[in-house]
Design an enzyme around this catalytic site. Structure first.
Site, mmCIF file in Angstrom:
data_model
loop_
_atom_site.group_PDB
_atom_site.id
_atom_site.type_symbol
_atom_site.label_atom_id
_atom_site.label_comp_id
_atom_site.label_asym_id
_atom_site.label_seq_id
_atom_site.Cartn_x
_atom_site.Cartn_y
_atom_site.Cartn_z
ATOM 1 N N ALA A 1 23.554 92.529 -50.349
ATOM 2 C CA ALA A 1 23.480 91.147 -49.865
ATOM 3 C C ALA A 1 22.689 91.076 -48.568
ATOM 4 O O ALA A 1 22.907 91.877 -47.660
ATOM 5 C CB ALA A 1 24.885 90.587 -49.650
ATOM 6 N N GLU B 1 33.443 105.370 -39.431
ATOM 7 C CA GLU B 1 32.933 106.498 -38.643
ATOM 8 C C GLU B 1 31.713 106.122 -37.809
ATOM 9 O O GLU B 1 31.550 106.584 -36.675
ATOM 10 C CB GLU B 1 32.566 107.657 -39.603
ATOM 11 N N VAL C 1 31.377 104.075 -33.783
ATOM 12 C CA VAL C 1 31.286 104.673 -32.440
ATOM 13 C C VAL C 1 30.450 105.938 -32.554
ATOM 14 O O VAL C 1 30.691 106.775 -33.420
ATOM 15 C CB VAL C 1 32.680 105.048 -31.877
ATOM 16 N N ILE D 1 27.434 110.739 -34.705
ATOM 17 C CA ILE D 1 28.370 111.774 -34.230
ATOM 18 C C ILE D 1 29.712 111.617 -34.941
ATOM 19 O O ILE D 1 30.291 110.536 -34.900
ATOM 20 C CB ILE D 1 28.641 111.641 -32.706
ATOM 21 N N GLY E 1 11.618 100.947 -27.865
ATOM 22 C CA GLY E 1 12.582 100.585 -28.903
ATOM 23 C C GLY E 1 13.989 101.111 -28.629
ATOM 24 O O GLY E 1 14.869 101.002 -29.482
ATOM 25 N N LYS F 1 33.332 100.016 -28.021
ATOM 26 C CA LYS F 1 33.531 101.402 -28.473
ATOM 27 C C LYS F 1 34.682 102.057 -27.699
ATOM 28 O O LYS F 1 35.470 102.822 -28.263
ATOM 29 C CB LYS F 1 32.240 102.187 -28.303
ATOM 30 N N GLY G 1 20.440 104.601 -34.553
ATOM 31 C CA GLY G 1 19.259 104.890 -35.377
ATOM 32 C C GLY G 1 19.625 104.886 -36.848
ATOM 33 O O GLY G 1 20.742 105.278 -37.222
HETATM 34 N N1 NAP Z 1 21.140 99.997 -35.533
HETATM 35 C C1 NAP Z 1 21.864 101.049 -35.153
HETATM 36 O O1 NAP Z 1 21.330 102.068 -34.679
HETATM 37 C C2 NAP Z 1 23.369 101.024 -35.332
HETATM 38 C C3 NAP Z 1 24.123 102.165 -34.985
HETATM 39 C C4 NAP Z 1 25.506 102.164 -35.175
HETATM 40 C C5 NAP Z 1 26.115 101.022 -35.682
HETATM 41 N N2 NAP Z 1 25.362 99.924 -35.983
HETATM 42 C C6 NAP Z 1 26.029 98.736 -36.513
HETATM 43 O O2 NAP Z 1 25.633 98.548 -37.866
HETATM 44 C C7 NAP Z 1 25.615 97.163 -38.169
HETATM 45 C C8 NAP Z 1 24.233 96.792 -38.714
HETATM 46 O O3 NAP Z 1 23.263 97.038 -37.711
HETATM 47 P P1 NAP Z 1 21.700 96.956 -38.036
HETATM 48 O O4 NAP Z 1 21.020 97.497 -36.822
HETATM 49 O O5 NAP Z 1 21.423 97.555 -39.371
HETATM 50 O O6 NAP Z 1 21.498 95.368 -38.100
HETATM 51 P P2 NAP Z 1 20.210 94.571 -38.632
HETATM 52 O O7 NAP Z 1 19.018 95.459 -38.678
HETATM 53 O O8 NAP Z 1 20.153 93.317 -37.838
HETATM 54 O O9 NAP Z 1 20.594 94.218 -40.152
HETATM 55 C C9 NAP Z 1 21.538 93.251 -40.500
HETATM 56 C C10 NAP Z 1 21.434 92.984 -41.987
HETATM 57 O O10 NAP Z 1 22.486 92.106 -42.390
HETATM 58 C C11 NAP Z 1 21.942 90.988 -43.081
HETATM 59 N N3 NAP Z 1 22.759 89.826 -42.735
HETATM 60 C C12 NAP Z 1 23.090 89.395 -41.491
HETATM 61 N N4 NAP Z 1 23.866 88.300 -41.571
HETATM 62 C C13 NAP Z 1 24.002 88.015 -42.888
HETATM 63 C C14 NAP Z 1 24.677 87.009 -43.628
HETATM 64 N N5 NAP Z 1 25.365 86.054 -43.006
HETATM 65 N N6 NAP Z 1 24.618 87.037 -44.978
HETATM 66 C C15 NAP Z 1 23.917 88.022 -45.606
HETATM 67 N N7 NAP Z 1 23.261 89.015 -44.972
HETATM 68 C C16 NAP Z 1 23.306 89.007 -43.629
HETATM 69 C C17 NAP Z 1 20.507 90.849 -42.618
HETATM 70 O O11 NAP Z 1 19.740 90.208 -43.623
HETATM 71 P P3 NAP Z 1 18.135 90.007 -43.469
HETATM 72 O O12 NAP Z 1 17.548 91.383 -43.538
HETATM 73 O O13 NAP Z 1 17.753 89.185 -44.638
HETATM 74 O O14 NAP Z 1 17.948 89.347 -42.128
HETATM 75 C C18 NAP Z 1 20.131 92.325 -42.417
HETATM 76 O O15 NAP Z 1 19.678 92.883 -43.625
HETATM 77 C C19 NAP Z 1 26.004 96.448 -36.881
HETATM 78 O O16 NAP Z 1 27.376 96.172 -36.888
HETATM 79 C C20 NAP Z 1 25.684 97.457 -35.798
HETATM 80 O O17 NAP Z 1 26.484 97.300 -34.649
HETATM 81 C C21 NAP Z 1 23.998 99.912 -35.830
#
Ligand code: NAP
Length: 429
Positions: A44, A130, A133, A137, A188, A206, A303
């Site tokens: 989704a 997992e 946080v 890791i 970035g 966290k 990442g």
């Molecule tokens: N990025 C990291 O390094 C990292 C590390 C650890 C944990 N996290 C956690 O992992 C989660 C995702 O992070 P991310 O960096 O992957 O975020 P992101 O790149 O912003 O991706 C979010 C995704 O969710 C979709 N989305 C958002 N709201 C939606 C809705 N209402 N209905 C349907 N789809 C929806 C977006 O769709 P579209 O693509 O169509 O916009 C996108 O594909 C977050 O909770 C973040 O804190 C991230």
């Protein structure tokens, strides 16, 4: 071989996109290693037109997450969309329809984790997080499984890569905060809007999760005291080095007989401490307990690839439980526990003062500390004509007393300015 299991993924951005690609590309490797046949059945997203790093058959990509979570073809749900609303509704709906949920969402777990864990327990399915946080890791599983029998006393963590990158740059190349932040954004490591990182909000979520799991007492994000790094001056980083410290943004959680305290703020930590050498965007979590003594977990805290590995590990774990068809025993239970008022928490302070360089100044300053019941560990003076810089490091005293002493300093006519205060971790350095 086991039957094929349908995986539904909410979100296909940095983490979700990588996860879907890897579930497809590495399907046979995972199957050979685990016996599991994991099939991506629904993904989704918000926008169906965005380019994605994977190709899926027609009908797999959907913009209806509410349908995905109750779809009978989906056995396991992965939430990687981020934020609290609407993610919390989808996660609850999935758990209530008996599907295990895997999430990387620290904001969601910190804010709603207790209710979601109860919902998972009622449905007898796992809720795994997992990746919430420390990204790649392994830390949640060690806390809830390997260390479940250890009465953990303290957790110190570098749990935000952006701020650790900025502080490392300031330390290693002497760049001021604004320049180090701009560079982090260019590379970035920092978001265009870095507020959640530099104010310590991300680290506080966290810290709340780590403390809750380490001590078995639920700590809401509002129970975490927090300060960011935007007031850290290059001068204090240099003085810290002279005094044998490094400045880090730390999550600090400890348990005392009076209660639990959890906080996120800049800390001067001994240059000899294992966390002092954690540079750049790397994350690390340092755990102390009477039997394990000290453990250090370190690695990439964010990442797509490292985080997707952690999510994939949870998917495999949940799939195994699903196939075992056993009642899932709770991984964590929360007992009531007192959260200390931050004013009562013992802290040590480094204080930089701009003072008049004349006889009696030190006696006045020492008097202000004495009045507040704070004793000084070290005093270091650098003269500049009629003005001087005074660096003080205090012994441990209640946070409230440290504040009282510094407030009194502001009213001394010999103190031109209280130029900086930074808490010091450890009374022994
Ligand atoms: N990025 C990291 O390094 C990292 C590390 C650890 C944990 N996290 C956690 O992992 C989660 C995702 O992070 P991310 O960096 O992957 O975020 P992101 O790149 O912003 O991706 C979010 C995704 O969710 C979709 N989305 C958002 N709201 C939606 C809705 N209402 N209905 C349907 N789809 C929806 C977006 O769709 P579209 O693509 O169509 O916009 C996108 O594909 C977050 O909770 C973040 O804190 C991230």
């Amino acid at each position: 071989m086991y039957q094929s299991l349908g995986v539904g993924i909410l979100g296909a951005g940095t983490i979700g996109g990588t996860l879907v690609r890897r579930l497809i590309d590495e399907h046979d490797i995972v199957q050979a290693k685990t016996g599991l046949d994991l099939e991506v059945r629904r993904v989704a997203v918000r926008s169906l037109d965005k380019p994605r790093p994977f190709t899926v058959p027609d009908g797999v990509l959907t913009d209806r997450p509410e349908d995905l979570v109750v779809d009978p073809a989906i056995d396991l749900v992965v939430e990687v969309m981020g934020g609290i609303e609407p993610a919390v509704r989808y996660v609850l709906a999935a758990l209530e329809s008996g599907k295990p949920v895997i999430t990387a969402n620290k904001e969601l777990i910190a804010a709603e984790g207790r209710d979601l864990i109860s919902a998972a327990e009622r449905s007898g399915v796992p809720l795994l997080f997992e990746a919430a946080v420390g990204g790649g890791i392994p830390i949640i599983r060690p806390l809830t499984e390997t260390l479940a029998g250890e009465p953990i006393g303290k957790v110190l963590g570098i749990v935000n890569g952006t701020t650790n990158y900025i502080l490392s740059q300031m330390t290693e190349s002497g760049r001021p905060y604004a320049e180090a932040l701009a560079e982090a954004q260019e590379l970035g490591y920092a978001e265009p809007d870095p507020t959640a990182d530099v104010t310590g909000a991300d680290a506080a979520s966290k810290a709340a999760i780590l403390a809750s799991l380490a001590f078995g007492t639920w700590v809401p994000p509002t129970g975490v005291y927090r300060e960011g790094i935007d007031r850290i001056a290059g001068e204090d980083i240099a003085y810290a080095a002279d005094l044998g410290y490094v400045i880090k943004l730390l999550a600090v959680a400890d348990r005392r007989p009076e209660g639990i305290s959890v906080r996120v703020h800049p800390v001067m930590i001994s240059a000899e401490h294992p966390l002092a050498s954690i540079r750049g965007a790397t994350n690390a979590i340092f755990i102390e307990g009477p039997s394990i003594e000290q453990l250090l977990f370190a690695g990439p805290g964010a990442g797509g690839e490292p985080t997707a590995t952690a999510v994939l590990g949870d998917v495999i774990d949940a799939a195994r439980e699903l196939l075992a068809e056993a009642q899932v025993a709770p991984r964590i239970r929360f007992a009531p526990g007192a959260l200390m008022d931050f004013g009562d928490v013992p802290t040590c302070w480094y204080i930089r003062l701009d003072v008049a360089d004349r006889p009696g100044v030190l006696a006045q300053i020492a008097g202000a500390f004495g009045e507040a019941g704070v004793s000084l560990r070290s005093v270091w003076q650098e003269g500049r004509g009629d003005r001087a810089t005074l660096l003080l490091v205090t012994h441990e005293a209640a946070e409230r007393s440290q504040r009282e002493a510094v407030e009194a300093l502001r009213h001394l006519d010999t103190v031109h300015e209280v130029a900086a205060v930074v808490r010091v971790e450890g009374d022994e350095a």
